[in-house]
Design a protein around this motif. Structure first.
Motif, PDB file in Angstrom:
ATOM      1  N   MET A   1       1.153  -1.255  -0.063  1.00 19.84           N
ATOM      2  CA  MET A   1      -0.053  -0.046   0.139  1.00 19.84           C
ATOM      3  C   MET A   1       0.978   1.523  -0.486  1.00 19.84           C
ATOM      4  O   MET A   1       1.432   1.435   0.635  1.00 19.84           O
ATOM      5  CB  MET A   1      -0.767   0.266   1.472  1.00 19.84           C
ATOM      6  N   ASP A   7       1.242  17.960  -5.477  1.00 16.98           N
ATOM      7  CA  ASP A   7       1.425  19.357  -5.578  1.00 16.98           C
ATOM      8  C   ASP A   7       1.200  19.562  -6.792  1.00 16.98           C
ATOM      9  O   ASP A   7       2.388  18.656  -7.726  1.00 16.98           O
ATOM     10  CB  ASP A   7       2.815  19.427  -4.749  1.00 16.98           C
ATOM     11  N   ARG A  42      -3.478  19.915  -3.544  1.00 16.72           N
ATOM     12  CA  ARG A  42      -2.843  18.635  -3.034  1.00 16.72           C
ATOM     13  C   ARG A  42      -3.481  17.290  -3.737  1.00 16.72           C
ATOM     14  O   ARG A  42      -4.730  17.447  -2.817  1.00 16.72           O
ATOM     15  CB  ARG A  42      -2.236  18.916  -1.481  1.00 16.72           C
ATOM     16  N   PHE A  43      -3.483  16.412  -4.156  1.00 16.44           N
ATOM     17  CA  PHE A  43      -3.563  15.545  -4.680  1.00 16.44           C
ATOM     18  C   PHE A  43      -3.633  14.367  -3.426  1.00 16.44           C
ATOM     19  O   PHE A  43      -1.963  14.419  -3.746  1.00 16.44           O
ATOM     20  CB  PHE A  43      -3.834  14.855  -6.212  1.00 16.44           C
ATOM     21  N   GLU A  44      -3.968  13.373  -2.427  1.00 18.83           N
ATOM     22  CA  GLU A  44      -3.531  12.345  -1.373  1.00 18.83           C
ATOM     23  C   GLU A  44      -4.250  11.070  -2.798  1.00 18.83           C
ATOM     24  O   GLU A  44      -5.332  10.882  -1.964  1.00 18.83           O
ATOM     25  CB  GLU A  44      -3.426  12.481  -0.389  1.00 18.83           C
ATOM     26  N   ILE A  45      -3.215  10.415  -2.952  1.00 15.05           N
ATOM     27  CA  ILE A  45      -3.458   8.780  -3.586  1.00 15.05           C
ATOM     28  C   ILE A  45      -3.291   8.275  -3.532  1.00 15.05           C
ATOM     29  O   ILE A  45      -1.984   7.580  -2.729  1.00 15.05           O
ATOM     30  CB  ILE A  45      -2.923   9.177  -5.228  1.00 15.05           C
ATOM     31  N   GLU A  46      -3.828   7.014  -2.569  1.00 13.90           N
ATOM     32  CA  GLU A  46      -3.486   5.775  -1.861  1.00 13.90           C
ATOM     33  C   GLU A  46      -3.557   4.831  -2.993  1.00 13.90           C
ATOM     34  O   GLU A  46      -4.889   4.373  -3.554  1.00 13.90           O
ATOM     35  CB  GLU A  46      -4.291   5.158  -0.566  1.00 13.90           C
ATOM     36  N   LEU A  47      -3.185   3.728  -3.463  1.00  9.04           N
ATOM     37  CA  LEU A  47      -2.511   2.885  -4.434  1.00  9.04           C
ATOM     38  C   LEU A  47      -2.994   1.813  -3.565  1.00  9.04           C
ATOM     39  O   LEU A  47      -2.224   1.745  -1.951  1.00  9.04           O
ATOM     40  CB  LEU A  47      -1.194   3.004  -4.784  1.00  9.04           C
ATOM     41  N   GLU A  48      -2.722   0.852  -4.190  1.00 12.41           N
ATOM     42  CA  GLU A  48      -3.224  -0.604  -3.221  1.00 12.41           C
ATOM     43  C   GLU A  48      -1.935  -1.691  -3.524  1.00 12.41           C
ATOM     44  O   GLU A  48      -2.455  -2.854  -2.477  1.00 12.41           O
ATOM     45  CB  GLU A  48      -4.613  -1.932  -4.156  1.00 12.41           C
ATOM     46  N   LEU A  59       1.490   7.356 -13.668  1.00 13.97           N
ATOM     47  CA  LEU A  59       1.132   8.602 -12.953  1.00 13.97           C
ATOM     48  C   LEU A  59       1.862   9.992 -13.417  1.00 13.97           C
ATOM     49  O   LEU A  59       1.220  11.470 -13.188  1.00 13.97           O
ATOM     50  CB  LEU A  59       1.299   7.807 -11.496  1.00 13.97           C
ATOM     51  N   LEU A  67      -4.137  16.089 -13.577  1.00 16.32           N
ATOM     52  CA  LEU A  67      -4.259  16.592 -12.121  1.00 16.32           C
ATOM     53  C   LEU A  67      -3.580  18.404 -12.251  1.00 16.32           C
ATOM     54  O   LEU A  67      -3.756  18.835 -11.545  1.00 16.32           O
ATOM     55  CB  LEU A  67      -3.332  15.586 -11.373  1.00 16.32           C
ATOM     56  N   ARG A  78       5.607  13.134  -4.780  1.00 12.58           N
ATOM     57  CA  ARG A  78       6.558  12.291  -4.449  1.00 12.58           C
ATOM     58  C   ARG A  78       5.872  11.013  -3.273  1.00 12.58           C
ATOM     59  O   ARG A  78       4.870  11.384  -3.301  1.00 12.58           O
ATOM     60  CB  ARG A  78       7.427  12.583  -3.024  1.00 12.58           C
TER      61      ARG A  78
END
Lengths: 87, 87
Positions: A1, A7, A42-48, A59, A67, A78
């Motif tokens: 994960m 940003d 600001r994007f917070e992306i969680e990957l499986e 990405l 984005l 980052r």
């Protein structure tokens, strides 16, 4: 994960009226000595899974097209700590 | 000359339809395995002087009132490198 932060900020040469408005408001509310304010996203992306090279390349492409608007914005990608406070 | 970054994100328990829309778009555009996307704001504030304790306290107050809505948003303040890429 994996957790990835993207940003997106206006390029330095692009005027930022929203940031200027915030700068003015900060001054009126008693924060003296503010030289400039820039506002971005600001994007917070969680990957499986984990962030491998292929995923990172895709990405990068999408950060530069979906984005952000490459004409007026820069982005920084980052990898962040998976849990806890924003990095 | 200090540079301060304030990140403002929706609280985890608040639904983020904008982030969900981005998550859907990323999936349609070929980024598989995205568990979640949250979208927030990023402020880059440049100060004329250094960030002392009084200024920091005032900035904390304003980040919690002007820059974010404390009912639905959390903020994080950090001092960044003065020049170069976003930290």
């Amino acid at each position: 994960m994996a957790r990835v932060v993207v940003d997106v900020m206006l390029k330095p040469e692009i005027l930022d009226p929203q940031g200027r408005a915030v700068q003015g408001a900060l001054g009126r509310l008693g924060l003296v000595g503010v030289a400039s304010v820039r506002q971005g996203k600001r994007f917070e992306i969680e990957l499986e899974g984990e962030l491998d090279d292929a995923l990172r390349a895709r990405l990068e492409e999408l950060a530069g097209s979906l984005l952000s608007n490459p004409v007026i914005e820069d982005y920084v990608i980052r990898e962040a700590a998976t849990q806890g406070a924003p990095a």
